[in-house]
Design an enzyme around this catalytic site. Structure first.
Site, PDB file in Angstrom:
ATOM      1  N   PRO A   2     -20.464  64.458  24.335  1.00 27.04           N
ATOM      2  CG  PRO A   2     -21.095  64.468  26.533  1.00 27.04           C
ATOM      3  CD  PRO A   2     -20.906  63.607  25.371  1.00 27.04           C
ATOM      4  CD  GLU A   3     -17.356  67.939  19.519  1.00 25.53           C
ATOM      5  OE1 GLU A   3     -16.705  68.967  19.293  1.00 25.53           O
ATOM      6  OE2 GLU A   3     -17.825  67.229  18.623  1.00 25.53           O
ATOM      7  CG  HIS A  90     -26.464  52.078  30.410  1.00 28.44           C
ATOM      8  ND1 HIS A  90     -25.599  51.011  30.520  1.00 28.44           N
ATOM      9  CD2 HIS A  90     -27.227  51.813  29.331  1.00 28.44           C
ATOM     10  CE1 HIS A  90     -25.819  50.151  29.544  1.00 28.44           C
ATOM     11  NE2 HIS A  90     -26.802  50.615  28.811  1.00 28.44           N
ATOM     12  NE  ARG A 109     -19.369  53.935  22.727  1.00 30.07           N
ATOM     13  CZ  ARG A 109     -18.789  54.448  21.641  1.00 30.07           C
ATOM     14  NH1 ARG A 109     -19.281  55.532  21.077  1.00 30.07           N
ATOM     15  NH2 ARG A 109     -17.729  53.880  21.151  1.00 30.07           N
TER      16      ARG A 109
END
Length: 270
Positions: A2-3, A90, A109
């Site tokens: 995400p930016e 996750h 991640r």
DNA sequence: ACCACGACCTGCACGC
DNA sequence: TGCGTGCAGGTCGTGG
């Protein structure tokens, strides 16, 4: 990750479900995020969410007792679930609300973060030295010219530097430079004031349009309701190395710059 | 003060 | 089918 647009879309999606809700439970299944999730996060229990805001790519959930600072790293996403299915792989963190809804953080991640902060926000080191928000008047040609003066590094690297301006990651740096006709490797201090003005304008335009489209989904990102973003269809250069330029047909070139994939049109950008 | 680069992680696409 | 390699939306910390 995400930016900025993806984080803002997430904020807009989760805010209505969180505002004025009381947190009834905090479930940390995996504390090993970018920084270990503190046990003190349990202080959130019983707190009412007063606001859901954003600074750079950080989401800020403000309560009377403190602020929960969330970052999505490269692969994180937040969803509001009601009812919440059993957690999957996750799914590191749940905030259970009195309404029964659950805010769930998924981040394969684990570059993301969940930080419980009980002092004034200005004292938070991660937020203290950030540059201006790109979609505010504080991000303007004067600011950019001042910050880039004398810089010999590449303009693209400077644009992605959070001390210069926040929220512009690799996708949108590539796109904004294409839209402004500026070669990504050009020395930052060597871009004319007129072209910096154009760059400011294009950064704002590309970010605003991406927010309208629900962000860019490459793989991990989903909006709070699970839908992908659709801006990927409007990318002109990112992920298009070797394909023809949408403007002139020249083959787009792909290079590495500061370890990041960089795509540009050798004809349209100088 | 700057800059380049490694580090942190998992998953996926690719070539052999 | 399996294995090794390289790459991915971020950004902090280091060493030069």
């Amino acid at each position: 990750m995400p930016e900025l647009p993806e984080v803002e879309v997430t904020r807009q999606g989760i805010a209505p479900h969180l505002l004025d809700q009381v947190v009834s439970q905090v479930v940390v299944r995996e504390p090993r995020l970018r920084w270990p999730v503190s046990d003190r996060i349990q202080d959130l229990v019983g707190q009412r969410v007063r606001s859901v805001s954003r600074r750079a790519k950080y989401l800020l959930l403000e309560t009377e007792a403190g602020v929960l600072i969330l970052h999505l790293g490269m692969s994180g996403s937040l969803r509001v679930l009601n009812p919440a299915p059993p957690p999957g792989k996750h799914d590191h963190l749940d905030l259970v609300l009195d309404s029964g809804a659950v805010l769930r953080l998924n981040d394969p991640r684990r570059f993301g973060a969940a930080i419980w902060w009980q002092l004034p926000l200005e004292a938070q080191p991660l937020l203290a030295k950030l540059g201006p928000e790109p979609l505010t008047l504080a991000f303007n040609v004067d600011h950019l010219a001042t910050r880039l003066k004398g810089k010999k590094g590449a303009i693209k690297t400077a644009l992605m530097d959070n001390h210069v301006v926040v929220g512009v990651g690799n996708i949108y740096a590539n796109e904004a430079l294409f839209a402004a006709g500026i070669h990504p490797k050009r020395a930052a201090g060597n871009v004319s004031r007129a072209r910096l003005g154009k760059l400011v304008e294009e950064v704002k335009r590309v970010l605003a349009r991406a927010i309208e489209q629900g962000g860019t989904t490459l793989k991990d990102f989903t909006q709070a309701d699970g839908k992908p973003g659709y801006f990927v269809q409007q990318l002109n250069v990112y992920g298009r190395g070797g394909l023809p330029c949408n403007t002139c047909g020249t083959e787009l070139r792909e290079i590495k710059l500061g370890q990041r994939a960089t795509v540009y049109c050798p004809h349209c950008q100088s």
